[in-house]
Write a protein that holds these residues in place. Structure first.
Motif, PDB file in Angstrom:
ATOM      1  N   GLU A  57       0.821  -1.205   0.000  1.00  7.87           N
ATOM      2  CA  GLU A  57       0.000   0.000   0.000  1.00  7.87           C
ATOM      3  C   GLU A  57       0.860   1.262   0.000  1.00  7.87           C
ATOM      4  OE1 GLU A  57      -2.455  -3.384   1.524  1.00  7.87           O
ATOM      5  OE2 GLU A  57      -0.404  -2.720   1.838  1.00  7.87           O
ATOM      6  N   ALA A  58       1.923   1.264   0.783  1.00  6.64           N
ATOM      7  CA  ALA A  58       2.826   2.413   0.825  1.00  6.64           C
ATOM      8  C   ALA A  58       3.567   2.576  -0.501  1.00  6.64           C
ATOM      9  CB  ALA A  58       3.815   2.267   1.975  1.00  6.64           C
ATOM     10  N   ASP A  67       0.878   7.444 -12.300  1.00  8.57           N
ATOM     11  CA  ASP A  67       0.466   7.361 -13.707  1.00  8.57           C
ATOM     12  C   ASP A  67       1.305   6.297 -14.404  1.00  8.57           C
ATOM     13  OD1 ASP A  67      -0.561   7.775 -16.229  1.00  8.57           O
ATOM     14  OD2 ASP A  67       0.601   9.608 -16.589  1.00  8.57           O
ATOM     15  N   VAL A  68       0.814   5.069 -14.409  1.00 12.93           N
ATOM     16  CA  VAL A  68       1.573   3.960 -14.988  1.00 12.93           C
ATOM     17  C   VAL A  68       0.902   3.377 -16.237  1.00 12.93           C
ATOM     18  CG1 VAL A  68       2.735   3.338 -12.837  1.00 12.93           C
ATOM     19  CG2 VAL A  68       0.512   2.314 -13.395  1.00 12.93           C
ATOM     20  N   GLY A  70       0.134   2.163 -19.659  1.00 17.55           N
ATOM     21  CA  GLY A  70       1.003   1.863 -20.787  1.00 17.55           C
ATOM     22  C   GLY A  70       2.426   1.464 -20.414  1.00 17.55           C
ATOM     23  N   LYS A  71       2.758   1.432 -19.134  1.00 12.57           N
ATOM     24  CA  LYS A  71       4.111   1.063 -18.701  1.00 12.57           C
ATOM     25  C   LYS A  71       4.160  -0.415 -18.336  1.00 12.57           C
ATOM     26  CE  LYS A  71       5.440   5.567 -17.634  1.00 12.57           C
ATOM     27  NZ  LYS A  71       5.888   6.560 -16.799  1.00 12.57           N
ATOM     28  N   ARG A  72       5.370  -0.968 -18.421  1.00 15.42           N
ATOM     29  CA  ARG A  72       5.611  -2.361 -18.000  1.00 15.42           C
ATOM     30  C   ARG A  72       6.294  -2.356 -16.657  1.00 15.42           C
ATOM     31  NH1 ARG A  72       7.002  -6.922 -22.181  1.00 15.42           N
ATOM     32  NH2 ARG A  72       6.261  -8.003 -20.350  1.00 15.42           N
ATOM     33  N   ILE A  73       5.796  -3.197 -15.770  1.00 13.11           N
ATOM     34  CA  ILE A  73       6.354  -3.276 -14.424  1.00 13.11           C
ATOM     35  C   ILE A  73       6.630  -4.736 -14.109  1.00 13.11           C
ATOM     36  CG2 ILE A  73       5.914  -2.856 -11.974  1.00 13.11           C
ATOM     37  CD1 ILE A  73       4.058  -0.535 -12.903  1.00 13.11           C
ATOM     38  N   ALA A  87      -2.449  -6.304  -9.013  1.00 11.79           N
ATOM     39  CA  ALA A  87      -3.833  -6.022  -9.410  1.00 11.79           C
ATOM     40  C   ALA A  87      -4.097  -4.522  -9.469  1.00 11.79           C
ATOM     41  CB  ALA A  87      -4.803  -6.706  -8.443  1.00 11.79           C
ATOM     42  N   ARG A  88      -3.610  -3.768  -8.478  1.00 14.05           N
ATOM     43  CA  ARG A  88      -3.834  -2.311  -8.467  1.00 14.05           C
ATOM     44  C   ARG A  88      -3.108  -1.643  -9.633  1.00 14.05           C
ATOM     45  NH1 ARG A  88      -5.956  -4.705  -4.998  1.00 14.05           N
ATOM     46  NH2 ARG A  88      -7.383  -4.920  -6.726  1.00 14.05           N
TER      47      ARG A  88
END
Length: 176
Positions: A57-58, A67-68, A70-73, A87-88
């Protein structure tokens, strides 16, 4: 790239170092907290991490994850870890890959001595591994609300909620 724990950072960075002759430029390195960030620093990288909370959460509240779309994480973690953050981030439009870099195994099946009066638990998975072995009268210090709720559901004895899994927060939760 997000590392869920110091173990995840250590194992993932070791594996990645075997693949990359140098670290890719332009990646954003994220850690759940100070201990994880220290592992990333050892690889010569500069991670961002929350200054308090030390949980998913932090991390999600960090400005860099606002603002992610279109980004890959990539989330580096242990096998069977929590899917909440992935999921978030997907809800925010990111493409998220999760790779487990280690597996948690239960401790040998030994009963805790009856004279144990306090146990510290830093994760729900840790509690699940030990729950049946902790004497009912023992005080359990749980790292954060989510862990404390899991402990309270199974444990008849007192449950104390520490502010986080950080060493200083866990120690501060010990009785005076």
């Amino acid at each position: 790239m997000f590392f869920v724990s110091a173990n995840a950072a250590r194992h993932a960075l070791d594996a990645m170092a075997d693949l990359w002759p140098q670290w890719p430029v332009g990646l954003h390195w994220l850690a759940v907290g100070e201990s994880t960030a220290a592992e990333i620093h050892r690889a010569g990288l500069a991670p961002e991490y929350p200054r308090s909370g030390f949980n998913s959460e932090a991390v999600l509240a960090l400005p860099c994850l606002a603002d992610v779309a279109g980004k890959r994480i990539l989330i580096c973690r242990g096998d069977g870890g929590r899917d909440w953050l992935a999921a978030r981030l997907r809800e925010r439009g990111a493409t998220v890959d999760v790779i487990p870099f280690y597996r948690r195994l239960p401790a040998p099946d030994r009963h805790c001595p009856d004279d144990i009066d306090t146990v510290m638990i830093t994760s729900v998975e840790g509690w699940r591994a030990l729950a049946g072995r902790i004497p009912a009268h023992a005080r359990v210090i749980a790292a954060g609300e989510r862990v404390a709720a899991a402990v309270a559901a199974d444990h008849a004895g007192p449950v104390v909620t520490a502010a986080s899994a950080h060493d200083s927060d866990m120690l501060a939760a010990l009785p005076g």
